[in-house]
Design a protein around this motif. Structure first.
Motif, mmCIF file in Angstrom:
data_model
loop_
_atom_site.group_PDB
_atom_site.id
_atom_site.type_symbol
_atom_site.label_atom_id
_atom_site.label_comp_id
_atom_site.label_asym_id
_atom_site.label_seq_id
_atom_site.Cartn_x
_atom_site.Cartn_y
_atom_site.Cartn_z
ATOM 1 N N ARG A 176 0.836 -1.196 0.000
ATOM 2 C CA ARG A 176 0.000 0.000 0.000
ATOM 3 C C ARG A 176 0.876 1.254 0.000
ATOM 4 N NH1 ARG A 176 -4.725 -1.719 -0.067
ATOM 5 N NH2 ARG A 176 -5.336 -3.680 0.945
ATOM 6 N N ALA A 177 0.448 2.241 -0.772
ATOM 7 C CA ALA A 177 1.199 3.487 -0.884
ATOM 8 C C ALA A 177 0.541 4.573 -0.032
ATOM 9 C CB ALA A 177 1.267 3.934 -2.344
ATOM 10 N N LYS A 178 1.345 5.426 0.536
ATOM 11 C CA LYS A 178 0.824 6.510 1.381
ATOM 12 C C LYS A 178 0.127 7.597 0.576
ATOM 13 C CE LYS A 178 3.977 6.126 5.321
ATOM 14 N NZ LYS A 178 5.041 6.801 6.119
ATOM 15 N N LYS A 179 0.416 7.647 -0.716
ATOM 16 C CA LYS A 179 -0.147 8.708 -1.554
ATOM 17 C C LYS A 179 -0.183 8.217 -2.994
ATOM 18 C CE LYS A 179 4.538 10.581 -1.642
ATOM 19 N NZ LYS A 179 5.407 11.685 -1.215
ATOM 20 N N PRO A 180 -0.950 8.883 -3.859
ATOM 21 C CA PRO A 180 -0.948 8.502 -5.274
ATOM 22 C C PRO A 180 0.460 8.569 -5.861
ATOM 23 C CG PRO A 180 -2.765 9.987 -4.803
ATOM 24 C CD PRO A 180 -1.914 9.957 -3.570
ATOM 25 N N LEU A 181 0.755 7.637 -6.771
ATOM 26 C CA LEU A 181 2.113 7.517 -7.290
ATOM 27 C C LEU A 181 2.385 8.414 -8.487
ATOM 28 C CD1 LEU A 181 2.512 3.635 -7.082
ATOM 29 C CD2 LEU A 181 3.339 5.352 -5.474
ATOM 30 N N GLY A 182 1.346 9.023 -9.067
ATOM 31 C CA GLY A 182 1.550 9.915 -10.198
ATOM 32 C C GLY A 182 1.723 9.165 -11.506
ATOM 33 N N ALA A 216 15.190 -8.615 -8.458
ATOM 34 C CA ALA A 216 13.929 -7.935 -8.148
ATOM 35 C C ALA A 216 13.892 -6.585 -8.859
ATOM 36 C CB ALA A 216 13.766 -7.743 -6.642
ATOM 37 N N PHE A 217 12.683 -6.110 -9.102
ATOM 38 C CA PHE A 217 12.503 -4.832 -9.796
ATOM 39 C C PHE A 217 11.221 -4.170 -9.292
ATOM 40 C CE2 PHE A 217 10.504 -8.200 -12.199
ATOM 41 C CZ PHE A 217 9.247 -7.698 -12.502
ATOM 42 N N PRO A 218 11.154 -2.841 -9.348
ATOM 43 C CA PRO A 218 9.961 -2.130 -8.879
ATOM 44 C C PRO A 218 8.918 -2.005 -9.984
ATOM 45 C CG PRO A 218 11.619 -0.547 -9.517
ATOM 46 C CD PRO A 218 12.216 -1.915 -9.768
ATOM 47 N N VAL A 219 7.677 -1.865 -9.584
ATOM 48 C CA VAL A 219 6.587 -1.595 -10.520
ATOM 49 C C VAL A 219 5.756 -0.446 -9.948
ATOM 50 C CG1 VAL A 219 4.551 -2.482 -11.712
ATOM 51 C CG2 VAL A 219 6.505 -3.991 -11.301
ATOM 52 N N GLN A 220 5.523 0.557 -10.765
ATOM 53 C CA GLN A 220 4.784 1.747 -10.328
ATOM 54 C C GLN A 220 3.271 1.487 -10.410
ATOM 55 O OE1 GLN A 220 6.394 4.799 -12.967
ATOM 56 N NE2 GLN A 220 8.410 3.850 -12.735
ATOM 57 N N GLY A 221 2.806 0.529 -9.626
ATOM 58 C CA GLY A 221 1.398 0.164 -9.635
ATOM 59 C C GLY A 221 1.238 -1.284 -9.226
ATOM 60 N N ASN A 222 0.114 -1.875 -9.614
ATOM 61 C CA ASN A 222 -0.209 -3.254 -9.240
ATOM 62 C C ASN A 222 0.133 -4.182 -10.391
ATOM 63 O OD1 ASN A 222 -1.287 -5.651 -8.342
ATOM 64 N ND2 ASN A 222 -3.328 -4.846 -7.916
ATOM 65 N N SER A 223 1.067 -5.096 -10.156
ATOM 66 C CA SER A 223 1.456 -6.048 -11.207
ATOM 67 C C SER A 223 1.199 -7.490 -10.785
ATOM 68 C CB SER A 223 2.930 -5.874 -11.577
ATOM 69 O OG SER A 223 3.765 -6.233 -10.495
ATOM 70 N N ALA A 224 0.278 -7.694 -9.853
ATOM 71 C CA ALA A 224 0.031 -9.036 -9.329
ATOM 72 C C ALA A 224 -0.641 -9.934 -10.358
ATOM 73 C CB ALA A 224 -0.832 -8.968 -8.076
ATOM 74 N N GLU A 225 -0.307 -11.228 -10.283
ATOM 75 C CA GLU A 225 -0.966 -12.247 -11.085
ATOM 76 C C GLU A 225 -2.463 -12.299 -10.757
ATOM 77 O OE1 GLU A 225 0.141 -15.254 -13.372
ATOM 78 O OE2 GLU A 225 0.979 -13.303 -13.846
ATOM 79 N N GLY A 234 -7.066 0.758 -3.884
ATOM 80 C CA GLY A 234 -6.366 1.980 -3.509
ATOM 81 C C GLY A 234 -5.015 2.108 -4.186
ATOM 82 N N ASP A 235 -4.207 3.007 -3.662
ATOM 83 C CA ASP A 235 -2.892 3.270 -4.236
ATOM 84 C C ASP A 235 -1.907 2.212 -3.758
ATOM 85 O OD1 ASP A 235 -3.597 5.762 -5.551
ATOM 86 O OD2 ASP A 235 -3.720 6.634 -3.548
ATOM 87 N N ALA A 243 2.830 2.079 3.177
ATOM 88 C CA ALA A 243 1.720 2.246 4.129
ATOM 89 C C ALA A 243 1.169 0.902 4.575
ATOM 90 C CB ALA A 243 0.617 3.093 3.493
ATOM 91 N N GLY A 244 1.917 -0.167 4.362
ATOM 92 C CA GLY A 244 1.462 -1.483 4.801
ATOM 93 C C GLY A 244 1.504 -2.497 3.680
ATOM 94 N N TYR A 245 1.326 -3.764 4.077
ATOM 95 C CA TYR A 245 1.360 -4.885 3.137
ATOM 96 C C TYR A 245 -0.019 -5.105 2.511
ATOM 97 C CZ TYR A 245 5.697 -5.893 5.640
ATOM 98 O OH TYR A 245 6.940 -5.809 6.206
ATOM 99 N N ALA A 246 -0.034 -5.434 1.210
ATOM 100 C CA ALA A 246 -1.298 -5.740 0.529
ATOM 101 C C ALA A 246 -1.333 -7.199 0.066
ATOM 102 C CB ALA A 246 -1.512 -4.791 -0.655
ATOM 103 N N ALA A 247 -0.275 -7.637 -0.616
ATOM 104 C CA ALA A 247 -0.216 -9.027 -1.079
ATOM 105 C C ALA A 247 1.243 -9.486 -1.059
ATOM 106 C CB ALA A 247 -0.800 -9.160 -2.486
ATOM 107 N N PRO A 248 1.598 -10.328 -0.105
ATOM 108 C CA PRO A 248 0.763 -10.804 0.996
ATOM 109 C C PRO A 248 0.461 -9.676 1.978
ATOM 110 C CG PRO A 248 3.021 -11.547 1.287
ATOM 111 C CD PRO A 248 2.968 -10.895 -0.066
#
Length: 520
Positions: free
Chosen positions: A313-319, A345-354, A365-366, A431-436
């Motif tokens: 979870r993100a604390k604010k919108p990522l833009g 490992a690599f970052p993703v600016q959003g949700n890239s879950a299977e 949310g963000d 801002a916390g864990y989403a998956a897991p």
């Protein structure tokens, strides 16, 4: 660079060389044959030209290109090891092949990767041997160095600006005692670093753009798009012609000097088998003639398993998306005793879950993601034709997670990524864990991996180079037992390197052309 025009030249009955497939390897071969000789070259591509297509050119728009008109639409077959899920495996069906739909990463792994090829019987393929060809591909933004090339067809740049999600990966890695390095394509790849991309001036720099567009007006090159290769003609032990569809009709076009297959690790072995080149038992099962017995065709399939993804979870919108939606990467060891990095490992600016993870967890949310994968995977699989027809069904099986040590390493990868997001470097984002949604036990992590296991799209190895019974090509990329037939794509890779396969496949194309021209 002005938008190129694809000339519509009449199809001749014969050419000096025919290159089948215009991806990373095929584009390089075609360019070097034109540059280095007076030969006529026919380049056959099943897909469209893809020139001046906004979604191809825009680095931020690459994800939907999978399952688009520019993708073959292949899948990995389900197994219990991935909880019965079907995993999509995008493959480019357009001029430039997968380099026109991929994430634009330029990454060649560790020098030890190629020394392992030489140790496996691929004479002349050590890192010292292949480095000049990697450099020959490159137009690196930093100019020529001991390890990097300048002035080559493929523009390679670091991202000019890093998204905060990508920037945090560098600082967080340092907190976890993972070194921060300047360039992953140098003496070593271990550490966190800004990625190298085939992106320039905010646009994708595909193999088509780098290798082919500058020579489209050369009268010795004919580029035929929308033409599916369906077979090879072999006469007296030599490949002499390609059978392919032109406006729905079968044409046979002859090659005086040689045929180069560069259809990729799925369609090169498929075309060989359709032509009667492969395991005799498999060919007989399909009702195909046995022209040449090569039992390794379609075997040794390798890919890197990717846990897609840990979501936070993100604390604010990522833009807005910056670059390709990533920007940095980490390579590290699952065990200190290993000789080289095995995790990535690599970052993703959003949700890239299977999709399965999206069913199991609330990711509303963000959010931002970190993909975690294994680059020294040991599990191998196969490609099997289910029909002898040119576009018949095919079973593609990487056997992800079949080897216990692969699963053990991925557990460490997920645990590290969970720790990474909680470092001080992510304090303004996390801002916390989403998956897991919380730290997991080992058994829970294994289940998370089975539900999230995906692919880096690095299919390779299905026509492996080597000397043994299962080898398909020799160290000069000639198909064993068939004259005039060369393979120049990721299918020849004997052992998967610790990197994205676009760079190695391009290097293989460069070497194939050098072999054909007698300059290597």
């Amino acid at each position: 660079m002005p938008v190129p025009f694809l000339p519509q030249r009449p199809l001749e009955k014969a050419y000096d060389y025919i290159v089948v497939g215009s991806g990373s390897g095929g584009s390089a071969v075609a360019r070097r044959l034109i540059d280095g000789s007076n030969a006529t070259v026919l380049l056959i591509e099943a897909g469209e030209a893809g020139i001046d297509v906004a979604e191809i050119d825009n680095p931020a728009a690459w994800v939907p290109l999978g399952r688009s008109r520019y993708d073959w639409g292949y899948d990995y077959a389900p197994t219990p090891l991935v909880n019965g899920r079907t995993i999509g495996i995008p493959r480019g069906k357009v001029l430039g092949g997968s380099s026109a739909i991929n994430a634009m990463m330029w990454y060649r792994g560790h020098p030890m990767d190629y020394d392992a090829w030489a140790d496996a019987g691929c004479d002349g393929w050590s890192f010292k041997d292949v480095l000049p060809y990697f450099k020959h591909c490159e137009d690196w933004e930093g100019g020529e160095t001991e390890f990097r090339g300048a002035g080559g067809p493929l523009r390679i740049e670091r991202p000019p600006d890093l998204h905060p999600v990508a920037e945090a990966m560098l600082g967080g890695s340092a907190e976890l005692d993972i070194p921060v390095i300047d360039d992953p394509n140098g003496e070593t790849n271990e550490g966190a670093t800004p990625a190298n991309f085939n992106i320039s001036a905010g646009q994708r720099w595909s193999s088509a753009k780098g290798y082919l567009h500058p020579i489209l007006d050369n009268g010795r090159l004919t580029v035929l798009t929308g033409s599916l290769a369906i077979g090879l003609t072999v006469e007296n032990g030599r490949a002499t012609a390609v059978r392919h569809l032109v406006d729905g009709l079968v044409r046979e076009t002859r090659a005086a000097s040689g045929i180069i297959l560069a259809l990729g690790a799925i369609d090169t072995p498929r075309l060989l088998m359709l032509s009667g080149i492969g395991d005799p038992q498999e060919l007989k099962r399909l009702g195909l003639p046995v022209i040449s017995a090569l039992p390794g065709v379609g075997q040794n399939l390798q890919d890197h398993p990717l846990v897609q993804a840990c979501v936070f979870r993100a604390k604010k919108p990522l833009g807005p998306i910056v670059g390709n939606g990533g920007g940095t990467m980490i390579n590290w060891k699952s065990s200190a005793c290993l000789p080289q990095s095995d995790l990535h490992a690599f970052p993703v600016q959003g949700n890239s879950a299977e999709p399965r993870l999206r069913q199991l967890y609330d990711m509303s949310g963000d959010v931002f993601s970190i993909g975690a994968g294994l680059m020294r995977s040991k599990s191998t699989g196969y490609l099997r034709l289910l029909s002898g027809e040119p576009l018949g069904s095919v079973e593609i099986q990487p056997n992800f997670l079949a080897e216990t040590e692969d699963l053990d390493a991925l557990v460490i990868a997920v645990e590290t990524v969970m720790e990474l997001a909680a470092t001080k470097a992510y304090a303004d984002l996390f801002a916390g864990y989403a998956a897991p949604d919380r730290p997991l036990s080992r058994q829970e992590t294994i289940e998370f991996i089975r539900n999230g296991c995906s692919t880096f799209f690095h299919t390779c190895g299905t026509c492996a180079m080597g000397k043994g019974e299962m080898a398909v090509v020799d160290s000069r990329l000639n198909v064993h037992g068939i004259g005039g037939l060369t393979i120049a794509d990721a299918s020849v890779i004997p052992i998967i390197p610790t990197c994205n396969t676009h760079a190695p496949a391009t290097m293989i194309g460069e070497r194939a052309a050098a072999f054909l021209l007698g300059s290597a």
